[in-house]
Design a protein around this motif. Structure first.
Motif, mmCIF file in Angstrom:
data_model
loop_
_atom_site.group_PDB
_atom_site.id
_atom_site.type_symbol
_atom_site.label_atom_id
_atom_site.label_comp_id
_atom_site.label_asym_id
_atom_site.label_seq_id
_atom_site.Cartn_x
_atom_site.Cartn_y
_atom_site.Cartn_z
ATOM 1 N N GLY A 44 0.794 -1.214 0.000
ATOM 2 C CA GLY A 44 0.000 0.000 0.000
ATOM 3 C C GLY A 44 0.826 1.263 0.000
ATOM 4 N N THR A 76 0.408 4.395 -4.822
ATOM 5 C CA THR A 76 -0.848 4.337 -5.569
ATOM 6 C C THR A 76 -0.714 5.159 -6.841
ATOM 7 N N SER A 126 -7.482 1.665 -1.714
ATOM 8 C CA SER A 126 -6.838 1.252 -0.475
ATOM 9 C C SER A 126 -6.947 -0.259 -0.358
#
Length: 121
Positions: free
Chosen positions: A55, A58, A71
């Motif tokens: 994560g 992005t 997410s």
């Protein structure tokens, strides 16, 4: 058995919000980059957003930057797409995608069945 199951689509008015979820099983979720794609009738499939394994990174299509947020929850093996300020042109079937790659080589590539998002004007 690998499964990617999307949910959260529906009909919403322009300016509204939806949150898509993609629940996965059958593979080591935390090691896969996850993406959302969309395809509208008569149009090519479009990459909407990608999130890396932990994560930490992005990326978004220019058309959704500032409105959509991708997410992931590695403990729940689920990836999300929060969609705000929806526009009629966001109407499409949204699919999640899981990719395991070594460098530039894709080793595994899995797709969900998709969930329909319709934005009325």
């Amino acid at each position: 058995q690998v499964q990617l199951v999307e949910s959260g689509g529906g009909l919403v008015q322009s300016g509204g919000s939806l949150r898509l979820s993609c629940a996965t099983s059958g593979f080591t979720f935390s090691t896969y980059d996850m993406s959302w794609y969309r395809q509208a009738p008569g149009k090519e499939r479009e990459l909407v957003a990608t999130i890396t394994t932990a994560g930490g990174s992005t990326n978004y299509a220019d058309s959704v930057k500032g409105r959509f947020t991708i997410s992931r929850d590695n403990a729940k093996k689920t990836v999300y797409l929060q969609m705000n300020s929806l526009k009629p042109e966001d109407t499409a079937a949204y699919c999640c995608n899981a990719v395991y790659a070594l460098g530039r080589y894709v080793i595994h590539n899995y797709w969900g069945q998709g969930t329909q998002v319709t934005v009325s004007s």
